[in-house]
Design an enzyme around this catalytic site. Structure first.
Site, PDB file in Angstrom:
ATOM      1  N   HIS A 236      -3.813  11.976   3.460  1.00 14.76           N
ATOM      2  CA  HIS A 236      -3.173  10.659   3.519  1.00 14.76           C
ATOM      3  C   HIS A 236      -3.730   9.732   2.436  1.00 14.76           C
ATOM      4  O   HIS A 236      -2.969   9.024   1.755  1.00 14.76           O
ATOM      5  CB  HIS A 236      -3.402  10.059   4.906  1.00 14.76           C
ATOM      6  CG  HIS A 236      -3.053   8.616   5.010  1.00 14.76           C
ATOM      7  ND1 HIS A 236      -1.801   8.164   5.377  1.00 14.76           N
ATOM      8  CD2 HIS A 236      -3.791   7.497   4.783  1.00 14.76           C
ATOM      9  CE1 HIS A 236      -1.791   6.842   5.372  1.00 14.76           C
ATOM     10  NE2 HIS A 236      -2.986   6.415   5.025  1.00 14.76           N
ATOM     11  N   GLU A 237      -5.044   9.720   2.232  1.00 13.34           N
ATOM     12  CA  GLU A 237      -5.656   8.835   1.238  1.00 13.34           C
ATOM     13  C   GLU A 237      -5.318   9.275  -0.186  1.00 13.34           C
ATOM     14  O   GLU A 237      -5.091   8.437  -1.068  1.00 13.34           O
ATOM     15  CB  GLU A 237      -7.171   8.801   1.450  1.00 13.34           C
ATOM     16  CG  GLU A 237      -7.602   8.238   2.791  1.00 13.34           C
ATOM     17  CD  GLU A 237      -7.120   6.806   3.000  1.00 13.34           C
ATOM     18  OE1 GLU A 237      -7.019   6.058   2.010  1.00 13.34           O
ATOM     19  OE2 GLU A 237      -6.846   6.428   4.146  1.00 13.34           O
ATOM     20  N   HIS A 240      -1.861   8.023  -1.314  1.00 18.95           N
ATOM     21  CA  HIS A 240      -1.758   6.658  -1.845  1.00 18.95           C
ATOM     22  C   HIS A 240      -1.861   6.656  -3.367  1.00 18.95           C
ATOM     23  O   HIS A 240      -1.162   5.900  -4.056  1.00 18.95           O
ATOM     24  CB  HIS A 240      -2.854   5.769  -1.246  1.00 18.95           C
ATOM     25  CG  HIS A 240      -2.567   5.295   0.146  1.00 18.95           C
ATOM     26  ND1 HIS A 240      -1.430   4.580   0.464  1.00 18.95           N
ATOM     27  CD2 HIS A 240      -3.283   5.428   1.298  1.00 18.95           C
ATOM     28  CE1 HIS A 240      -1.452   4.288   1.763  1.00 18.95           C
ATOM     29  NE2 HIS A 240      -2.547   4.796   2.290  1.00 18.95           N
ATOM     30  N   GLU A 296       1.885   2.913   4.152  1.00 15.74           N
ATOM     31  CA  GLU A 296       1.149   3.810   5.045  1.00 15.74           C
ATOM     32  C   GLU A 296       2.060   4.913   5.583  1.00 15.74           C
ATOM     33  O   GLU A 296       1.639   6.077   5.692  1.00 15.74           O
ATOM     34  CB  GLU A 296       0.552   3.010   6.204  1.00 15.74           C
ATOM     35  CG  GLU A 296      -0.554   2.062   5.806  1.00 15.74           C
ATOM     36  CD  GLU A 296      -1.765   2.786   5.267  1.00 15.74           C
ATOM     37  OE1 GLU A 296      -2.089   3.874   5.787  1.00 15.74           O
ATOM     38  OE2 GLU A 296      -2.387   2.279   4.320  1.00 15.74           O
TER      39      GLU A 296
END
Length: 386
Positions: A236-237, A240, A296
């Site tokens: 997920h990070e 970004h 997100e």
């Protein structure tokens, strides 16, 4: 008398004294010596290096009651009196003339046209959601800002008495193993990757800064439970960075700041408090927080696909967010946060799970970056991924 004169005259001759008549000093023309000296020192006294100055002594102080200018001089030295007599920098007439000025109208029109052209020339389409966004920062600019943030994090860790775990620590080695499988599928192998684990059991957080700097708080590892759960967070990070969300957030601040400063300027600075605090809070609720929730959600989808391509079980992502929901009891309402609620996150991941499972089954587990390459290609062409 004649006898006396005869006696004195020989005496004068014997002494060699000749009586001469000395002319009187002239009061009109200076002597030759003064004429040679004075031109070299104009405005100075003779034989002095100090310029002639007028005598400003005004005599003994006069009685204030008999001095009509005494009160004026006293008030002229009073800051309060001077401030009361000060003229405003901006008056209603000057402001009216400024607003009606043709040159101002020309500058405003050209500025608006330039801003609109600049905005539309930097619009992008996020492939996984089809969302149109404004992003005017290059990868180099974002990386420079990220380098400054890395130094700030290191300073904060030092000031708060925390420490970074060594490379020998099992928690650090666990994070490094997960990153070794996620980096190839991200398509960012050329970045200067570095893993730092912060020893803070009370904080469950992780983030990956542009340029490859990975920070994980040790309090996250028990919630992740295993490498699959940790891969859901780190994927997920990394997402970004793949989606360039940091540059988008930096770009959005340009429009917000321009709007706030324009209101302050047009009100003559009167509404600076209300504009800075109340107006900034309203814009944050209306624009920044909704944009953060969209980012997100996009990162959740991209990260899920990348962890599946790296042959991590995407089902483990559901278990991680369920444990996170239990750990974050009392979280604020979703509309007040930049993140979706854990409940909505779990619901979305459940909807994407069939596609993520298919991605894992099709992967050869060799670290190919098929999804990341497809994402970058779609973003360059400004189209949405199917």
């Amino acid at each position: 008398m004649r006898a006396l004169r005869l006696v004195l005259q020989p005496a004068r001759r014997s002494l060699g004294v000749v009586a001469t008549r000395i002319p009187p000093r002239s009061t009109t023309a200076p002597s030759p010596i003064l004429r040679r000296i004075q031109p070299q020192f104009p405005g100075r006294r003779l034989f002095s290096q100090t310029a002639c100055r007028p005598n400003k002594w005004q005599g003994p102080p006069r009685d204030p009651s008999r001095d009509p200018d005494y009160q004026l001089r006293v008030r002229s030295r009073d800051p309060t009196y001077q401030l009361s007599r000060a003229k405003p920098l901006v008056t209603h007439d000057s402001l009216r003339r400024f607003i009606r000025s043709p040159s101002l109208h020309t500058v405003v029109v050209l500025s608006i046209v330039g801003a609109v052209a600049f905005y539309f020339s930097n619009l992008q389409t996020v492939p996984v959601s089809g969302r149109r966004r404004f992003n005017c920062f290059s990868e180099e600019s974002v990386k420079a800002a990220s380098d400054a943030q890395v130094k700030r994090i290191e300073y904060d860790v030092e000031q708060t008495g925390k420490r970074f775990l060594g490379n020998w620590d099992p928690r650090t080695r666990m994070v490094e193993r997960v990153m070794a499988r996620l980096i190839p599928v991200s398509g960012m192998e050329d970045a200067e990757w570095e893993v730092r684990v912060i020893d803070d059991p009370r904080t469950a957080n992780a983030f990956v800064l542009p340029g490859g700097k990975v920070f994980v708080y040790s309090g996250l590892i028990p919630i992740a439970k295993n490498e699959h759960g940790l891969a859901a967070v780190l994927g997920h990070e990394i997402a970004h960075n793949l989606a360039e969300h940091v540059g988008e957030r930096m770009s959005s601040q340009i429009g917000v700041n321009m709007l706030l400063y324009s209101v302050i300027f047009l009100t003559g600075g009167i509404a600076i408090f209300a504009t800075s605090f109340i107006g900034g809070g309203i814009l944050d609720l209306l624009f920044s927080k909704p944009m953060g929730r969209l980012q997100e959600s996009e990162a959740d989808y991209i990260g899920l696909m990348m962890m599946a391509e790296a042959c991590y079980d995407p089902q483990q992502a559901l278990g991680f967010w369920q444990r996170m929901e239990r750990a974050q009891q009392g979280e604020p309402p979703e509309w007040m946060s930049t993140h979706p609620s854990n409940h909505n996150r779990i619901q979305k991941i459940t909807e994407w799970m069939p596609k993520a499972t298919e991605k894992m089954e099709q992967s050869d587990c060799q670290g190919t970056s098929a999804f990341a390459d497809m994402f970058r290609s779609a973003m360059r062409r400004g189209v949405r991924m199917e």
